[in-house]
Write an enzyme that holds these catalytic residues in place. Structure first.
Site, PDB file in Angstrom:
ATOM      1  N   CYS A 232       0.862  -1.177   0.000  1.00 31.84           N
ATOM      2  CA  CYS A 232       0.000   0.000   0.000  1.00 31.84           C
ATOM      3  C   CYS A 232       0.900   1.228   0.000  1.00 31.84           C
ATOM      4  CB  CYS A 232      -0.997  -0.010   1.153  1.00 31.84           C
ATOM      5  SG  CYS A 232      -0.275   0.172   2.798  1.00 31.84           S
TER       6      CYS A 232
ATOM      7  N   CYS B 276      -1.939   1.947  -3.795  1.00 34.52           N
ATOM      8  CA  CYS B 276      -0.696   2.635  -4.157  1.00 34.52           C
ATOM      9  C   CYS B 276      -0.696   3.092  -5.609  1.00 34.52           C
ATOM     10  CB  CYS B 276       0.528   1.786  -3.845  1.00 34.52           C
ATOM     11  SG  CYS B 276       0.467   0.082  -4.410  1.00 34.52           S
TER      12      CYS B 276
ATOM     13  N   CYS C  57       2.604   1.355  -7.630  1.00 28.61           N
ATOM     14  CA  CYS C  57       2.767  -0.087  -7.438  1.00 28.61           C
ATOM     15  C   CYS C  57       3.505  -0.688  -8.624  1.00 28.61           C
ATOM     16  CB  CYS C  57       1.403  -0.764  -7.266  1.00 28.61           C
ATOM     17  SG  CYS C  57       0.633  -0.440  -5.668  1.00 28.61           S
TER      18      CYS C  57
END
Length: 220
Positions: free
Chosen positions: A95, A169, A173
């Protein structure tokens, strides 16, 4: 510690911190002696220390955090390089701040899977501490995440993961070919009242249990 370019600024550390880092290096060398050389172990320990030192306000626990993170990274590198045949599914929870959702997911997964799988967590912009409400909510169901700490993801950890679960995220990510990806749409517990955090906690547990079933991982 060696005088490698990866070494932290030793002159800026107290005598106790220097001793703690040297002791940590010795423990890691004993643990990974058959897998990696001293230079690799010290490089990972020193770079792990630097990552935490750059944003820490309290330095007392940095050597311990650096040792724990370096150990995780070395375990991941051993798997990537085929030097450790772990043979267990490895799941990575990501996250933004690695302070709430991903930590609760890690807590649920570790609690339920036990020794049947490996789980890690990380954040694109790691916070300074675990969300206190998340700690409280998890403690209510008997899972202690108070000893965890926000940390970044690293190359070797991403490459070692079989399954990567992302939570908020976004574009930060990472995407690696050959990995199973899932994005869990969940509210961020940061700043939420405890009742809301309990709801998020329970949603995460439901998703973790479903993931374990899909991966055919027995629950303890």
């Amino acid at each position: 510690m060696s005088d490698s370019p990866f070494a932290p600024a030793i002159h800026a550390l107290t005598i106790d911190q220097q001793l703690a880092l040297k002791t940590a290096a010795t423990r890691l060398q004993d643990e990974f002696a058959d897998t990696f050389g001293i230079e690799t172990i010290e490089k990972f320990l020193n770079s792990s220390y630097d990552q935490f030192a750059a944003r820490a306000t309290v330095l007392n626990f940095l050597p311990l955090l650096a040792e724990r993170f370096a150990r995780q990274r070395l375990q991941a590198l051993a798997k990537v390089e085929g030097k450790a045949l772990i043979g267990k599914p490895t799941v990575l929870f990501l996250c933004t701040h690695n302070a709430g959702r991903s930590q609760m997911a890690l807590g649920h997964f570790t609690h339920l899977a036990g020794d049947n799988a490996v789980a890690w967590s990380g954040g694109s912009e790691p916070g300074n501490e675990i969300n206190p409400a998340s700690i409280t909510a998890m403690a209510e169901i008997g899972i202690d995440i108070a000893r965890e700490y926000p940390k970044p993801w690293t190359e070797e950890i991403l490459r070692a993961a079989d399954v990567i679960i992302t939570m908020g995220c976004g574009d930060a990510c990472p995407i690696y070919p050959g990995r199973r990806y899932e994005n869990w749409e969940l509210p961020d517990p940061d700043g939420q009242p405890l009742d809301e955090v309990r709801t998020i906690r329970d949603q995460i547990e439901t998703r973790v249990r479903a993931l374990l079933a899909e991966l055919d991982i027995p629950t303890s």
